[in-house]
Scaffold this active site. Sequence first.
Site, mmCIF file in Angstrom:
data_model
loop_
_atom_site.group_PDB
_atom_site.id
_atom_site.type_symbol
_atom_site.label_atom_id
_atom_site.label_comp_id
_atom_site.label_asym_id
_atom_site.label_seq_id
_atom_site.Cartn_x
_atom_site.Cartn_y
_atom_site.Cartn_z
ATOM 1 N N SER A 22 0.832 -1.211 0.000
ATOM 2 C CA SER A 22 0.000 0.000 0.000
ATOM 3 C C SER A 22 0.867 1.262 0.000
ATOM 4 O O SER A 22 1.868 1.346 0.706
ATOM 5 C CB SER A 22 -0.899 0.002 1.239
ATOM 6 O OG SER A 22 -1.490 1.271 1.395
ATOM 7 N N SER A 24 -0.484 4.101 0.927
ATOM 8 C CA SER A 24 -1.167 5.035 1.827
ATOM 9 C C SER A 24 -0.260 5.615 2.916
ATOM 10 O O SER A 24 -0.336 6.819 3.191
ATOM 11 C CB SER A 24 -2.398 4.372 2.442
ATOM 12 O OG SER A 24 -3.337 4.119 1.422
ATOM 13 N N THR A 69 -8.987 -1.241 3.076
ATOM 14 C CA THR A 69 -8.861 -1.663 1.690
ATOM 15 C C THR A 69 -9.233 -3.133 1.557
ATOM 16 O O THR A 69 -9.705 -3.759 2.512
ATOM 17 C CB THR A 69 -7.462 -1.289 1.127
ATOM 18 O OG1 THR A 69 -7.449 -1.559 -0.264
ATOM 19 C CG2 THR A 69 -6.330 -2.036 1.819
ATOM 20 N N LYS A 73 -13.689 -3.786 2.903
ATOM 21 C CA LYS A 73 -14.584 -2.622 2.796
ATOM 22 C C LYS A 73 -16.037 -2.919 3.196
ATOM 23 O O LYS A 73 -16.641 -2.124 3.919
ATOM 24 C CB LYS A 73 -14.514 -2.004 1.400
ATOM 25 C CG LYS A 73 -13.167 -1.323 1.131
ATOM 26 C CD LYS A 73 -13.124 -0.691 -0.248
ATOM 27 C CE LYS A 73 -11.720 -0.167 -0.532
ATOM 28 N NZ LYS A 73 -11.651 0.575 -1.786
ATOM 29 N N ALA A 136 -18.806 -4.795 -12.154
ATOM 30 C CA ALA A 136 -20.000 -4.573 -11.333
ATOM 31 C C ALA A 136 -19.763 -5.051 -9.908
ATOM 32 O O ALA A 136 -20.680 -5.506 -9.231
ATOM 33 C CB ALA A 136 -21.195 -5.280 -11.957
ATOM 34 N N GLY A 137 -18.523 -4.945 -9.455
ATOM 35 C CA GLY A 137 -18.186 -5.368 -8.094
ATOM 36 C C GLY A 137 -18.184 -4.196 -7.136
ATOM 37 O O GLY A 137 -18.796 -3.146 -7.384
ATOM 38 N N GLY A 138 -17.469 -4.365 -6.038
ATOM 39 C CA GLY A 138 -17.410 -3.340 -5.000
ATOM 40 C C GLY A 138 -16.833 -2.030 -5.517
ATOM 41 O O GLY A 138 -17.287 -0.950 -5.125
ATOM 42 N N ALA A 139 -15.830 -2.108 -6.386
ATOM 43 C CA ALA A 139 -15.204 -0.885 -6.901
ATOM 44 C C ALA A 139 -16.231 -0.053 -7.673
ATOM 45 O O ALA A 139 -16.286 1.177 -7.533
ATOM 46 C CB ALA A 139 -14.014 -1.234 -7.801
ATOM 47 N N TYR A 225 -3.455 1.105 -10.565
ATOM 48 C CA TYR A 225 -2.295 1.980 -10.769
ATOM 49 C C TYR A 225 -1.021 1.160 -10.693
ATOM 50 O O TYR A 225 -0.998 0.075 -10.106
ATOM 51 C CB TYR A 225 -2.275 3.139 -9.765
ATOM 52 C CG TYR A 225 -2.563 2.716 -8.349
ATOM 53 C CD1 TYR A 225 -1.557 2.243 -7.526
ATOM 54 C CD2 TYR A 225 -3.863 2.756 -7.846
ATOM 55 C CE1 TYR A 225 -1.825 1.825 -6.240
ATOM 56 C CE2 TYR A 225 -4.140 2.334 -6.549
ATOM 57 C CZ TYR A 225 -3.125 1.878 -5.759
ATOM 58 O OH TYR A 225 -3.384 1.453 -4.485
HETATM 59 P P1 ATR Z 1 -13.869 -5.271 -6.584
HETATM 60 O O1 ATR Z 1 -14.215 -5.010 -5.158
HETATM 61 O O2 ATR Z 1 -12.438 -4.997 -6.951
HETATM 62 O O3 ATR Z 1 -14.821 -4.615 -7.525
HETATM 63 P P2 ATR Z 1 -15.213 -7.795 -6.957
HETATM 64 O O4 ATR Z 1 -16.390 -7.318 -6.182
HETATM 65 O O5 ATR Z 1 -14.717 -9.189 -6.746
HETATM 66 O O6 ATR Z 1 -13.959 -6.863 -6.743
HETATM 67 O O7 ATR Z 1 -15.554 -7.589 -8.521
HETATM 68 C C1 ATR Z 1 -14.629 -7.889 -9.500
HETATM 69 C C2 ATR Z 1 -15.160 -7.378 -10.837
HETATM 70 O O8 ATR Z 1 -14.155 -7.568 -11.832
HETATM 71 C C3 ATR Z 1 -16.393 -8.106 -11.335
HETATM 72 O O9 ATR Z 1 -17.169 -7.196 -12.077
HETATM 73 C C4 ATR Z 1 -15.792 -9.183 -12.243
HETATM 74 O O10 ATR Z 1 -16.668 -9.648 -13.235
HETATM 75 P P3 ATR Z 1 -17.719 -10.862 -12.910
HETATM 76 O O11 ATR Z 1 -18.805 -10.237 -12.068
HETATM 77 O O12 ATR Z 1 -18.197 -11.297 -14.232
HETATM 78 O O13 ATR Z 1 -16.926 -11.890 -12.174
HETATM 79 C C5 ATR Z 1 -14.674 -8.378 -12.874
HETATM 80 N N1 ATR Z 1 -13.583 -9.168 -13.444
HETATM 81 C C6 ATR Z 1 -12.612 -9.834 -12.786
HETATM 82 N N2 ATR Z 1 -11.744 -10.389 -13.658
HETATM 83 C C7 ATR Z 1 -12.174 -10.067 -14.907
HETATM 84 C C8 ATR Z 1 -11.709 -10.332 -16.226
HETATM 85 N N3 ATR Z 1 -10.606 -11.037 -16.452
HETATM 86 N N4 ATR Z 1 -12.395 -9.810 -17.273
HETATM 87 C C9 ATR Z 1 -13.483 -9.071 -17.051
HETATM 88 N N5 ATR Z 1 -13.998 -8.787 -15.836
HETATM 89 C C10 ATR Z 1 -13.343 -9.276 -14.773
#
Ligand code: ATR
Length: 278
Positions: A22, A24, A69, A73, A136-139, A225
């Site tokens: 990190s 930070s 992190t 989260k 569509a994840g946490g980020a 990054y």
């Molecule tokens: P974060 O908190 O970093 O968002 P997460 O909640 O596990 O982590 O979500 C990861 C995201 O990255 C999801 O949208 C995942 O897609 P899926 O929902 O289809 O799994 C996406 N992701 C991870 N690896 C990927 C890849 N190689 N190509 C495209 N999308 C990917």
Amino acid sequence: MGGETGTEVDQYGVVGHPVARSRSPFIHGLFAKQTCQRLAYRLYDVMPDDFVMRVTGFFAGGGRGLNVTVPHKPAAAAFAHTLTPRAEQARAVNTLAAQADGSILGDNTDGIGLVRDLTLNLGLVLAGSRVLILGAGGATRGIVAPLLDLAPDSLMIANRTADRARVVAASFADLGPVKGCGFHEIEAHPWDLVVNATAASLTGGRPDITPAAIGANTICYDLAYGHEPTAFLSWALAEGAAGAHLGWGMLVEQAAESFHLWRGVRPETGPVLDVLKG
Ligand code: ATR
């Protein structure tokens, strides 16, 4: 963590797993120096099962604030006594702050960090624009509401797993024009801004989307990054994108928002960003 009782210097830190790399502590160290604040900021590598115990101990020992992190989260959102509206929307907390009454406030500064980088540092005007978020994840949950605040014409969340994108979009639908789709359904004409919020960059991959999404005026941004462009940014530039930006600015801006919440002073981000990028 803990054992801070009796020290004169206010204690802060970042809790994650893994967290050794990190930046930070470096960033907050520069902020403290710049604003003449006396504080300590440490790394806390904490396993998920230990999160509540360790964070409880940190605050019981007089700790003032934590950045949170991956992967903690969502757990931090459950831990906080009170959430800011943006943390509640994101269902994720990246900043915990001890309050005067002893309670713990949870905030999420990731989205505003991205927005400040896009608008202030990169000078983008997103009102009326078409914005595409990949993932569509946490980020993604952390950035949708602040991006909608900029009044884009449309905001599309596209994900490898289409249903997940639709569910996330539906949960923000009352805030603005947001929809969800699968990668194969992405509208095949250039978007104004494409934000890669997938985890693909972390493993050297890139989201498999149509090159038609990228045009001569498209700005691409990766939340990841590092010192090399991600696979997504290299690809976007090869497809003719107008600009490709790593997430350094978002990293520094979210840190500045946390610092402001904790200390009531806003550090200047430009000099810190220059050092990190350099
Ligand atoms: P974060 O908190 O970093 O968002 P997460 O909640 O596990 O982590 O979500 C990861 C995201 O990255 C999801 O949208 C995942 O897609 P899926 O929902 O289809 O799994 C996406 N992701 C991870 N690896 C990927 C890849 N190689 N190509 C495209 N999308 C990917």
